[in-house]
Design an enzyme around this catalytic site. Structure first.
Site, PDB file in Angstrom:
ATOM      1  N   ASP A  12      -8.456   5.315 -39.528  1.00  0.00           N
ATOM      2  CA  ASP A  12      -8.791   5.897 -40.814  1.00  0.00           C
ATOM      3  C   ASP A  12     -10.028   6.287 -40.862  1.00  0.00           C
ATOM      4  OD1 ASP A  12      -9.893   3.293 -41.078  1.00  0.00           O
ATOM      5  OD2 ASP A  12      -8.276   2.450 -42.065  1.00  0.00           O
ATOM      6  N   ASN A  19      -4.640  -5.874 -50.826  1.00  0.00           N
ATOM      7  CA  ASN A  19      -3.252  -5.504 -51.455  1.00  0.00           C
ATOM      8  C   ASN A  19      -2.249  -5.295 -50.498  1.00  0.00           C
ATOM      9  OD1 ASN A  19      -4.137  -3.020 -50.489  1.00  0.00           O
ATOM     10  ND2 ASN A  19      -4.096  -1.946 -52.423  1.00  0.00           N
ATOM     11  N   HIS A  58      -2.226  -3.562 -47.696  1.00  0.00           N
ATOM     12  CA  HIS A  58      -2.357  -2.209 -46.957  1.00  0.00           C
ATOM     13  C   HIS A  58      -2.621  -2.348 -45.474  1.00  0.00           C
ATOM     14  CE1 HIS A  58      -6.914  -1.735 -47.965  1.00  0.00           C
ATOM     15  NE2 HIS A  58      -6.984  -1.774 -46.667  1.00  0.00           N
TER      16      HIS A  58
END
Length: 242
Positions: A67, A136, A138
């Site tokens: 990412d 969370n 991800h």
């Protein structure tokens, strides 16, 4: 999904490094997505030690950036590419030709993500995905709401991701870029091997939710429960919450 629970962070790093070394031995031209973040850093350090000792050959592998923040050039201190370079690419002695990465600050993030997807597909897909676990649930920056077929794409970061990443940079949450590009769940979940690396008691609740909770878009990491090629490597603090 297979589970390996280690006594501490040091044994997690050893176990993870050996798993990655095994993947390289079986597939010398391995194409591997490489996560940044705190959990896998010691794993990469141990892998580099194995390479220095002649136990690992990374001369044919390709490292794929997982990412990237949008709007952060390479010399920006928040650059995830620079983190990946320092943590993995340089210690493993990889050349520029052995790296598939996002452009630092593309004019058209959609087109850049499409290029990454095309090049990854041309390389035969991922032989290995090394991923951490977001607060969370991800994976990469595939935030809650991400379907298992999600492609590589630009994303808006969730408040949880902004808060989590603020700890890495001076200036707090206001310094964290709001948008990023990420490999999608589709290429990650189709990797021939997946290593989910989780360390620390602060990850206990979300780890248990990912591994034992309902499989849904609300916790993207829960999709790994349907991946027999996935292995979660967690230290006892993360697993037990102590």
């Amino acid at each position: 999904m297979k589970r390996i629970i280690t006594d501490d962070a040091a044994s997690l790093a050893e176990t993870g490094a050996r798993q990655l070394a095994e993947a390289l031995a079986e597939e010398p031209a391995l194409v591997a997505a490489i996560a940044t973040g705190n959990s896998p850093i010691a794993l990469y350090e141990r892998l580099a030690e194995l390479r220095a000792a002649g136990e690992v050959d990374a001369g044919q592998m390709t490292a794929v950036q997982l990412d990237s923040y949008i709007g952060t050039p390479d010399d920006d201190p928040r650059s995830l590419w620079d983190w990946m370079r320092r943590a993995f690419v340089a210690p493993m002695g990889l050349t520029d030709a052995q790296v598939l990465r996002f452009a630092a600050d593309p004019e058209d993030p959609e087109a850049e993500c499409a290029r990454m997807g095309t090049e990854l597909e041309a390389a035969g897909g991922l032989g290995l995905a090394v991923v951490g676990l977001g607060p969370n649930g991800h994976l990469g920056f595939n935030e809650p709401g991400s379907a298992p077929g999600a492609l590589t794409r630009p994303v808006e970061l969730s408040p949880e991701s902004l808060q989590s990443n603020a700890a890495y940079w001076q200036g707090g949450i206001e310094s964290v870029p709001r948008r990023a590009m990420t490999l999608g769940l589709a290429p990650l979940l189709s990797a021939r091997r997946i290593l989910l690396v989780v360390s620390g008691a602060h990850k206990h609740e979300i780890l248990r939710r990912a591994v034992e909770g309902p499989v849904s878009e609300d916790c993207p990491a829960s999709w790994l429960q349907r991946c027999p090629q996935a292995t979660v490597i967690a230290d006892r603090a993360a697993w037990e919450g102590a």
